[in-house]
Design an enzyme around this catalytic site. Structure first.
Site, PDB file in Angstrom:
ATOM      1  N   CYS A   1      -2.045   1.569  -4.273  1.00 47.52           N
ATOM      2  CA  CYS A   1      -0.752   2.217  -4.554  1.00 47.52           C
ATOM      3  C   CYS A   1      -0.570   2.491  -6.039  1.00 47.52           C
ATOM      4  CB  CYS A   1       0.412   1.400  -3.998  1.00 47.52           C
ATOM      5  SG  CYS A   1       0.551  -0.254  -4.659  1.00 47.52           S
TER       6      CYS A   1
ATOM      7  N   CYS B   1       0.869  -1.176   0.000  1.00 42.08           N
ATOM      8  CA  CYS B   1       0.000   0.000   0.000  1.00 42.08           C
ATOM      9  C   CYS B   1       0.903   1.222   0.000  1.00 42.08           C
ATOM     10  CB  CYS B   1      -1.009  -0.017   1.151  1.00 42.08           C
ATOM     11  SG  CYS B   1      -0.335   0.167   2.796  1.00 42.08           S
TER      12      CYS B   1
ATOM     13  N   CYS C   1       3.962  -0.264  -8.190  1.00 47.55           N
ATOM     14  CA  CYS C   1       4.495  -1.612  -8.026  1.00 47.55           C
ATOM     15  C   CYS C   1       5.023  -2.135  -9.360  1.00 47.55           C
ATOM     16  CB  CYS C   1       3.386  -2.525  -7.510  1.00 47.55           C
ATOM     17  SG  CYS C   1       3.962  -4.116  -6.966  1.00 47.55           S
TER      18      CYS C   1
END
Length: 135
Positions: A85, A11, A89
């Site tokens: 997020c 997150c 990533c």
């Protein structure tokens, strides 16, 4: 997939959702799953309301420290669960990615965080059942 599945929860601040998910998976997985959590922009400390609601389940996250998301963490994981997020990533072929749409507990009290924890707990238990089928 590794003999012991490796799961990474990500997150933004690594102070709430991903910390709860990692702690719950460690708790329910009882050593059968390797668990990491990280944040794209980690906070300085864990959300106090998260500490409180996890303690209600007998899980102590008070000493956890938010960690920065590293490419190596993603590369080592079989399953990557993101929680708000966005595109922070890195994507690796052959990994299982899921995005869990969860309310952010940042700035909220225990009464607001409890339902988020319970939602995460249901999702974690379903993930565990999928990763480690009975029989």
């Amino acid at each position: 997939m590794n003999a012991v599945p490796e799961v990474l929860f990500v997150c933004v601040h690594n102070a709430g959702r991903s910390q709860m998910a990692a702690a719950l998976l460690e708790h329910h997985g009882a050593g059968r799953v390797a668990v990491r959590s990280a944040g794209s922009a980690p906070a300085d400390s864990i959300n106090p309301a998260v500490v409180e609601v996890m303690q209600e389940l007998g899980i102590d996250v008070s000493r956890n420290v938010p960690a920065k998301l590293l490419t190596e963490d993603v590369a080592a994981s079989d399953v990557v669960i993101t929680m708000g997020c966005g595109d922070a990533c890195p994507i690796f072929p052959g990994k299982r990615y899921e995005d869990w749409a969860l309310e952010d507990p940042a700035g909220q009290g225990a009464d607001a965080v409890r339902p988020i924890r319970d939602d995460i707990d249901r999702r974690v238990q379903a993930l565990l059942a999928d990763l480690l089928p009975a029989g």
